[in-house]
Design an enzyme around this catalytic site. Structure first.
Site, PDB file in Angstrom:
ATOM      1  N   HIS A 124       0.840  -1.228   0.041  1.00 46.75           N
ATOM      2  CA  HIS A 124      -0.063   0.028  -0.044  1.00 46.75           C
ATOM      3  C   HIS A 124       0.957   1.168   0.093  1.00 46.75           C
ATOM      4  O   HIS A 124       2.128   1.414   0.515  1.00 46.75           O
ATOM      5  CB  HIS A 124      -0.872  -0.235   1.096  1.00 46.75           C
ATOM      6  CG  HIS A 124      -1.804   1.192   1.432  1.00 46.75           C
ATOM      7  ND1 HIS A 124      -1.612   2.271   2.010  1.00 46.75           N
ATOM      8  CD2 HIS A 124      -3.296   1.102   1.114  1.00 46.75           C
ATOM      9  CE1 HIS A 124      -2.623   2.883   1.985  1.00 46.75           C
ATOM     10  NE2 HIS A 124      -3.472   2.403   1.499  1.00 46.75           N
ATOM     11  N   ASP A 201       2.985  -4.146   8.107  1.00 47.05           N
ATOM     12  CA  ASP A 201       1.787  -3.636   7.935  1.00 47.05           C
ATOM     13  C   ASP A 201       0.678  -4.467   8.050  1.00 47.05           C
ATOM     14  O   ASP A 201       0.287  -5.286   7.073  1.00 47.05           O
ATOM     15  CB  ASP A 201       1.796  -2.880   6.368  1.00 47.05           C
ATOM     16  CG  ASP A 201       0.433  -2.371   6.038  1.00 47.05           C
ATOM     17  OD1 ASP A 201       0.353  -1.478   5.070  1.00 47.05           O
ATOM     18  OD2 ASP A 201      -0.541  -2.722   6.926  1.00 47.05           O
ATOM     19  N   GLN A 204      -4.731  -5.050   6.799  1.00 45.08           N
ATOM     20  CA  GLN A 204      -5.656  -5.941   6.336  1.00 45.08           C
ATOM     21  C   GLN A 204      -5.694  -7.136   7.072  1.00 45.08           C
ATOM     22  O   GLN A 204      -6.415  -8.094   6.740  1.00 45.08           O
ATOM     23  CB  GLN A 204      -5.350  -5.926   4.782  1.00 45.08           C
ATOM     24  CG  GLN A 204      -5.838  -4.725   3.967  1.00 45.08           C
ATOM     25  CD  GLN A 204      -7.046  -4.121   4.174  1.00 45.08           C
ATOM     26  OE1 GLN A 204      -8.166  -5.078   4.530  1.00 45.08           O
ATOM     27  NE2 GLN A 204      -7.530  -3.010   3.605  1.00 45.08           N
ATOM     28  N   LYS A 227     -10.472  -0.577  10.448  1.00 46.05           N
ATOM     29  CA  LYS A 227     -10.591  -1.577   9.861  1.00 46.05           C
ATOM     30  C   LYS A 227     -10.997  -3.052  10.481  1.00 46.05           C
ATOM     31  O   LYS A 227     -11.131  -4.035   9.985  1.00 46.05           O
ATOM     32  CB  LYS A 227      -9.499  -1.975   8.758  1.00 46.05           C
ATOM     33  CG  LYS A 227      -8.953  -0.856   8.059  1.00 46.05           C
ATOM     34  CD  LYS A 227      -7.884  -1.211   7.088  1.00 46.05           C
ATOM     35  CE  LYS A 227      -7.189   0.018   6.476  1.00 46.05           C
ATOM     36  NZ  LYS A 227      -8.040   0.511   5.173  1.00 46.05           N
ATOM     37  N   CYS A 366      -4.736   2.460  -3.645  1.00 44.64           N
ATOM     38  CA  CYS A 366      -3.238   3.058  -3.066  1.00 44.64           C
ATOM     39  C   CYS A 366      -2.367   1.919  -3.140  1.00 44.64           C
ATOM     40  O   CYS A 366      -1.601   1.722  -2.605  1.00 44.64           O
ATOM     41  CB  CYS A 366      -3.599   3.328  -1.587  1.00 44.64           C
ATOM     42  SG  CYS A 366      -4.702   4.448  -1.397  1.00 44.64           S
TER      43      CYS A 366
HETATM   44  C1  LIG Z   1      -2.607  -2.698   3.446  1.00 37.24           C
HETATM   45  C2  LIG Z   1      -2.867  -1.426   4.020  1.00 37.24           C
HETATM   46  N1  LIG Z   1      -1.725  -0.586   4.628  1.00 37.24           N
HETATM   47  C3  LIG Z   1      -2.107   0.626   5.032  1.00 37.24           C
HETATM   48  C4  LIG Z   1      -3.326   1.477   4.885  1.00 37.24           C
HETATM   49  C5  LIG Z   1      -3.910   2.521   5.309  1.00 37.24           C
HETATM   50  O1  LIG Z   1      -4.640   2.656   6.645  1.00 37.24           O
HETATM   51  P1  LIG Z   1      -4.992   3.756   6.941  1.00 37.24           P
HETATM   52  O2  LIG Z   1      -5.862   3.508   8.062  1.00 37.24           O
HETATM   53  O3  LIG Z   1      -5.605   4.833   6.002  1.00 37.24           O
HETATM   54  O4  LIG Z   1      -3.704   4.526   7.683  1.00 37.24           O
HETATM   55  C6  LIG Z   1      -4.482   0.595   4.269  1.00 37.24           C
HETATM   56  C7  LIG Z   1      -5.926   1.193   4.108  1.00 37.24           C
HETATM   57  N2  LIG Z   1      -6.323   0.657   2.671  1.00 37.24           N
HETATM   58  C8  LIG Z   1      -7.519   1.361   2.468  1.00 37.24           C
HETATM   59  C9  LIG Z   1      -7.581   2.608   2.049  1.00 37.24           C
HETATM   60  S1  LIG Z   1      -6.662   3.010   0.538  1.00 37.24           S
HETATM   61  C10 LIG Z   1      -8.185   0.528   1.192  1.00 37.24           C
HETATM   62  O5  LIG Z   1      -9.169   0.808   0.733  1.00 37.24           O
HETATM   63  O6  LIG Z   1      -7.656  -0.649   0.859  1.00 37.24           O
HETATM   64  C11 LIG Z   1      -4.271  -0.699   3.819  1.00 37.24           C
HETATM   65  O7  LIG Z   1      -5.172  -1.674   3.143  1.00 37.24           O
END
Ligand SMILES: Cc1ncc(COP(=O)(O)O)c(CN[C@@H](CS)C(=O)O)c1O
Length: 408
Positions: A124, A201, A204, A227, A366
């Protein structure tokens, strides 16, 4: 074997009663953000009605109650990740801020020009751009771990990428675009064998499977509350205590200090408060704790098993759609399906299917480098959670067939 009682789960989510354009909401964009159970929603109401106060500072009842609830979540997160110590949990706004914290506090203190950071192609942007910023500013070198045609990380290539300059591996546990589940314990073992650290990370992964940072032997692990059925604005970074203790602060302000003096300089707080400058999102952190309690009450294994059933059903239905190609066909996947349809733009599908009450995500998610590698600039993505049902998936695919007929 035990299966999830989805009727009971759905009763906890008032938003699922919504109609969209006159149709029942079919929410399949859980990889973007999950919905929020009433127990978590009630936490905000209770906090602001009964014990709103600033934490760690006041010596009065409300401040004590707010501090106890806030620090209580630190223990909840510690248990959720099976970290050794509570002080290894730093609250952040979410995964993005957690990764930026590591890049800026650990990275700047430990990386120098020519040092290498391995990042996978499926990352991401929040686990790519912070390292690119460091590369610009410090002259570190980013090397990309390739993936195969299924979206599976190439382990042999990973091993070959290590040199004596490799200092850090930054990889996701689960791909938000393709659903690939990475063998993070194995990746960590290989990194450590080359004297490199690993940041994972977990944005997910946290909603789909139990996380054990000690078993993985992760050096850093990040996730976002929104999430995992929690609120936006609260997430966490796990870091091994020895690493966090050796890190300088990354934001200055109240909370992160012991003493401040213009004459004798400033001494910083112990971990984890060293990394929590200013007034945090108190209610959000308390609500995050409630969300993790809700998840544990259902059981992450049960949730993960249910989502695997939904993934299998959705995959079976989607592969039968004429002209539809699934991207991301790893044998070991979480509940995420990306697909493209011949002769139809993903954005058009997303817009039209919304008219039928179905919420999926379209775009690059992203994860532009990954999609570019696979020759597309956008996909449609359906992603599942504990409250989704096979019937919702049937409504989704029937709507998809209708919409494809319109746009072709
Ligand atoms: C693997 C992974 N790593 C980091 C992030 C960022 O998480 P934040 O809570 O925004 O900081 C995400 C968030 N992906 C969302 C928004 S782009 C998606 O629609 O897939 C993610 O999936």
């Amino acid at each position: 074997e035990l299966t999830l009682d989805v009727v009971k789960v759905r009763a906890d989510f008032p938003i699922l009663e919504r109609k969209v354009h006159g149709y029942p909401l079919i929410y399949l964009d859980n990889a973007a953000t999950s919905q929020t159970p009433r127990q978590v929603i009630a936490t905000f109401d209770d906090y602001y009605r009964r014990y709103n106060a600033n934490i760690h500072r006041g010596l009065h009842t409300l401040a004590d109650e707010a501090t106890a609830a806030y620090e209580g979540t630190r223990e909840t997160v510690r248990a959720f990740l099976n970290a050794r110590e509570r002080r290894e949990i730093v609250f952040t706004r979410g995964t993005t801020e957690a990764i930026n914290l590591v890049a800026n506090a650990w990275g700047r203190a430990n990386l120098k020009a020519g040092d290498e950071v391995l990042v996978s192609l499926m990352e991401h942007h929040s686990n790519i751009v912070p390292w690119q910023l460091l590369a610009e500013q410090l002259g570190i070198v980013i090397k990309v771990i390739p993936v195969d045609e299924r979206g599976v990380l190439d382990l042999d290539a990973y091993r070959d990428l290590f040199t004596e300059r490799t200092r850090l591996v930054a990889v996701n546990h689960v791909s938000n675009a393709f659903g690939t589940i990475n063998p993070v314990k194995e990746l960590a073992g290989i990194a450590h064998a080359h004297d490199a650290l690993i940041l994972i990370d977990g944005a997910q992964a946290a909603p789909h499977e139990p996380i054990d940072v000690q078993d993985i032997d992760a050096d850093f692990y990040a996730f976002s509350g929104h999430k995992v059925y929690g609120p936006t604005g609260a997430g966490a970074l796990y870091g091994k205590a020895a690493l966090l203790e050796a890190m300088p602060p990354w934001q200055g302000g109240g909370e992160m200090i012991k003493t401040v003096s213009f004459d004798t300089g400033t001494s910083f707080a112990d971990i984890p408060h060293r990394f929590e400058a200013g007034t945090p999102a108190i209610a959000e952190v308390i609500a995050l704790g409630k969300a993790l309690e809700w998840v544990s009450g259902i059981g992450l294994e049960l949730i993960g098993g249910w989502e695997q059933q939904l993934l299998a059903h959705a995959t079976e239905r989607l592969v039968a759609v004429d002209g539809l190609r699934i991207l991301g066909t790893a044998p070991h996947k979480a509940g995420v399906i990306s697909f493209v349809v011949d002769g139809a733009h993903s954005q058009d599908i997303g817009l039209l299917i919304d008219q039928l009450g179905v919420a999926i995500r379209t775009g690059h998610h992203c994860a532009q480098p990954l999609l570019t590698h696979f020759g597309v600039d956008a996909t449609c993505r359906a992603s599942f959670a504990a409250y989704n049902t096979p019937e919702e998936i049937d409504i989704f695919v029937d709507a998809l067939e209708r919409v494809i007929g319109m746009v072709r």
